[in-house]
Scaffold this motif. Structure first.
Motif, PDB file in Angstrom:
ATOM      1  N   HIS A 222       0.735  -1.120   0.021  1.00 43.64           N
ATOM      2  CA  HIS A 222      -0.045  -0.112  -0.021  1.00 43.64           C
ATOM      3  C   HIS A 222       0.732   1.287   0.052  1.00 43.64           C
ATOM      4  CE1 HIS A 222      -2.886   2.894   1.154  1.00 43.64           C
ATOM      5  NE2 HIS A 222      -2.292   3.065   2.270  1.00 43.64           N
ATOM      6  N   LEU A 223       1.830   1.294   0.901  1.00 42.27           N
ATOM      7  CA  LEU A 223       2.579   2.470   1.012  1.00 42.27           C
ATOM      8  C   LEU A 223       3.630   2.405  -0.303  1.00 42.27           C
ATOM      9  CD1 LEU A 223       3.638   2.619   4.775  1.00 42.27           C
ATOM     10  CD2 LEU A 223       1.975   4.041   3.475  1.00 42.27           C
ATOM     11  N   ARG A 224       3.995   1.316  -0.867  1.00 42.77           N
ATOM     12  CA  ARG A 224       4.989   1.395  -1.906  1.00 42.77           C
ATOM     13  C   ARG A 224       4.451   2.167  -3.213  1.00 42.77           C
ATOM     14  NH1 ARG A 224       9.448  -1.639  -1.971  1.00 42.77           N
ATOM     15  NH2 ARG A 224       8.386  -3.292  -0.496  1.00 42.77           N
ATOM     16  N   SER A 225       2.907   2.038  -3.447  1.00 48.79           N
ATOM     17  CA  SER A 225       2.222   2.512  -4.323  1.00 48.79           C
ATOM     18  C   SER A 225       2.324   4.248  -4.306  1.00 48.79           C
ATOM     19  CB  SER A 225       0.870   2.161  -4.316  1.00 48.79           C
ATOM     20  OG  SER A 225       0.108   2.675  -3.026  1.00 48.79           O
ATOM     21  N   PHE A 226       2.827   4.742  -2.972  1.00 55.42           N
ATOM     22  CA  PHE A 226       3.041   6.203  -3.126  1.00 55.42           C
ATOM     23  C   PHE A 226       4.372   6.468  -3.142  1.00 55.42           C
ATOM     24  CE2 PHE A 226      -1.115   5.541  -0.652  1.00 55.42           C
ATOM     25  CZ  PHE A 226      -1.867   6.640  -1.271  1.00 55.42           C
ATOM     26  N   GLY A 227       5.221   5.698  -3.403  1.00 52.06           N
ATOM     27  CA  GLY A 227       6.581   5.896  -3.395  1.00 52.06           C
ATOM     28  C   GLY A 227       7.607   5.258  -2.499  1.00 52.06           C
ATOM     29  N   ALA A 228       7.011   4.883  -1.052  1.00 55.09           N
ATOM     30  CA  ALA A 228       7.667   4.386  -0.207  1.00 55.09           C
ATOM     31  C   ALA A 228       8.978   3.505  -0.588  1.00 55.09           C
ATOM     32  CB  ALA A 228       6.785   3.739   1.045  1.00 55.09           C
ATOM     33  N   VAL A 229      10.117   3.473   0.159  1.00 56.05           N
ATOM     34  CA  VAL A 229      11.207   2.548  -0.288  1.00 56.05           C
ATOM     35  C   VAL A 229      11.733   2.248   1.193  1.00 56.05           C
ATOM     36  CG1 VAL A 229      11.798   4.017  -2.376  1.00 56.05           C
ATOM     37  CG2 VAL A 229      12.585   4.621  -0.282  1.00 56.05           C
ATOM     38  N   GLU A 230      12.646   1.154   1.162  1.00 59.14           N
ATOM     39  CA  GLU A 230      13.348   0.856   2.179  1.00 59.14           C
ATOM     40  C   GLU A 230      14.820   1.471   2.186  1.00 59.14           C
ATOM     41  OE1 GLU A 230      11.674  -3.479   3.874  1.00 59.14           O
ATOM     42  OE2 GLU A 230      12.782  -3.488   2.037  1.00 59.14           O
ATOM     43  N   ILE A 231      15.441   1.906   3.296  1.00 53.07           N
ATOM     44  CA  ILE A 231      16.503   2.296   3.150  1.00 53.07           C
ATOM     45  C   ILE A 231      17.239   1.397   4.556  1.00 53.07           C
ATOM     46  CG2 ILE A 231      16.170   4.031   2.140  1.00 53.07           C
ATOM     47  CD1 ILE A 231      16.525   5.975   4.882  1.00 53.07           C
ATOM     48  N   SER A 232      18.847   1.659   4.737  1.00 54.28           N
ATOM     49  CA  SER A 232      19.437   0.886   5.577  1.00 54.28           C
ATOM     50  C   SER A 232      19.326   1.779   6.791  1.00 54.28           C
ATOM     51  CB  SER A 232      20.969   0.822   5.503  1.00 54.28           C
ATOM     52  OG  SER A 232      21.534   2.165   5.305  1.00 54.28           O
ATOM     53  N   ARG A 233      19.615   1.152   7.884  1.00 55.48           N
ATOM     54  CA  ARG A 233      19.328   1.803   9.154  1.00 55.48           C
ATOM     55  C   ARG A 233      20.566   2.801   9.218  1.00 55.48           C
ATOM     56  NH1 ARG A 233      20.866  -1.962  14.018  1.00 55.48           N
ATOM     57  NH2 ARG A 233      18.766  -2.742  13.391  1.00 55.48           N
ATOM     58  N   ARG A 234      21.753   2.747   8.387  1.00 53.77           N
ATOM     59  CA  ARG A 234      22.804   3.725   8.642  1.00 53.77           C
ATOM     60  C   ARG A 234      22.219   4.762   7.829  1.00 53.77           C
ATOM     61  NH1 ARG A 234      28.873   2.689   6.563  1.00 53.77           N
ATOM     62  NH2 ARG A 234      29.854   4.833   6.780  1.00 53.77           N
ATOM     63  N   ARG A 235      21.801   4.739   6.553  1.00 49.60           N
ATOM     64  CA  ARG A 235      21.310   5.981   5.722  1.00 49.60           C
ATOM     65  C   ARG A 235      20.076   6.520   6.584  1.00 49.60           C
ATOM     66  NH1 ARG A 235      21.756   9.881   3.163  1.00 49.60           N
ATOM     67  NH2 ARG A 235      19.988  10.507   1.472  1.00 49.60           N
ATOM     68  N   TYR A 236      19.198   5.710   7.068  1.00 53.13           N
ATOM     69  CA  TYR A 236      18.121   6.493   7.871  1.00 53.13           C
ATOM     70  C   TYR A 236      18.577   7.333   8.815  1.00 53.13           C
ATOM     71  CZ  TYR A 236      14.235   7.023  10.955  1.00 53.13           C
ATOM     72  OH  TYR A 236      13.192   7.586  11.822  1.00 53.13           O
ATOM     73  N   ARG A 237      19.551   6.790   9.818  1.00 53.33           N
ATOM     74  CA  ARG A 237      20.214   7.708  10.992  1.00 53.33           C
ATOM     75  C   ARG A 237      20.703   8.902  10.503  1.00 53.33           C
ATOM     76  NH1 ARG A 237      21.092   5.701  15.685  1.00 53.33           N
ATOM     77  NH2 ARG A 237      21.529   8.000  16.224  1.00 53.33           N
ATOM     78  N   ALA A 238      21.341   8.876   9.193  1.00 44.16           N
ATOM     79  CA  ALA A 238      22.018  10.237   8.677  1.00 44.16           C
ATOM     80  C   ALA A 238      20.773  11.156   8.257  1.00 44.16           C
ATOM     81  CB  ALA A 238      22.909   9.678   7.567  1.00 44.16           C
ATOM     82  N   LEU A 239      19.828  10.553   7.510  1.00 49.71           N
ATOM     83  CA  LEU A 239      18.635  11.438   7.400  1.00 49.71           C
ATOM     84  C   LEU A 239      17.925  11.879   8.645  1.00 49.71           C
ATOM     85  CD1 LEU A 239      17.101   9.540   4.670  1.00 49.71           C
ATOM     86  CD2 LEU A 239      18.390  11.529   4.201  1.00 49.71           C
TER      87      LEU A 239
END
Length: 224
Positions: A175-192
């Motif tokens: 459902h969320l992927r249809s809106f453009g949701a993506v998975e990112i690594s924990r490291r990338r997420y923490r940087a953001l």
């Protein structure tokens, strides 16, 4: 990664905010389980605000204003709706402690709800946590077709207008992927996350409490 705490542990709204700043959020096994556990996913779901996608049929629904949309007017009712059983989901992770904690965050101005109404009835909505320029989506529900999707469109318009940089969905569903949701690594997420929680905070209420669907779509369309 998860870690558990006993029911006697003292978690306050302020502790919860500090946890979010570290990339951690609480969950419960079920609505009837009084204990909470902390979660920090290996892969984190996010919706890039500049890459938000809206299907043409949904855009027509949003533009038609078949639903009226408000924010922060029925927070308790929204979290109750999210906690209630829904088709395909008999149980929920939202227990009384979760409700009380997020109500505390709402009273501190760090939690917000988007409500979707039809003929005066609450038919959908979502809630989440605001910290700095990050918004952490917690849960959504619907009692009418497209109601939660309309809530998400209005949320994204509000986040873009308010200067938010990060929309955290915790996990990614189809459902969320249809809106453009993506998975990112924990490291990338923490940087953001680290970038989004320092400096000038975003303004969730920069827009009026209620805007039209056409206004919401126009804000999203202008986003780079």
């Amino acid at each position: 990664m998860t870690s558990r705490e006993s029911a006697a542990s003292e978690i306050t709204p302020e502790v919860l905010l500090r946890a979010y700043a570290c990339g951690i959020f609480p969950m419960a096994e079920s609505a009837g389980d009084p204990t909470l556990f902390w979660v920090e996913p290996e892969l984190r779901g996010v919706i890039p605000l500049e890459g938000f996608r809206i299907a043409s049929r949904l855009a027509r629904t949003v533009r038609s204003d078949a639903f009226s949309v408000t924010v922060d007017t029925a927070f308790k009712a929204v979290i109750a709706g999210c906690a209630a059983p829904q088709p395909g989901r008999d149980d929920t992770w939202i227990n009384k402690r979760i409700r009380d904690l997020y109500l505390g965050l709402f009273e501190l101005g760090h939690c917000h709800s988007v409500e979707v109404w039809q003929d005066g009835d609450l038919v959908g909505g979502l809630y989440g946590v605001s910290l700095g320029r990050a918004f952490f989506g917690e849960s959504m529900f619907h009692r009418a077709r497209d109601a939660s999707k309309v809530a998400l469109v209005h949320l994204v318009a509000r986040l873009i207008s308010g200067g938010f940089e990060l929309l955290d969905t915790q996990y990614v569903t189809e459902h969320l992927r249809s809106f453009g949701a993506v998975e990112i690594s924990r490291r990338r997420y923490r940087a953001l996350l680290d970038k989004a929680i320092v400096g000038e905070p975003a303004e969730f209420m920069r827009l009026q409490p209620s805007i039209s669907g056409a206004e919401a779509l126009a804000i999203i369309a202008r986003s780079p």
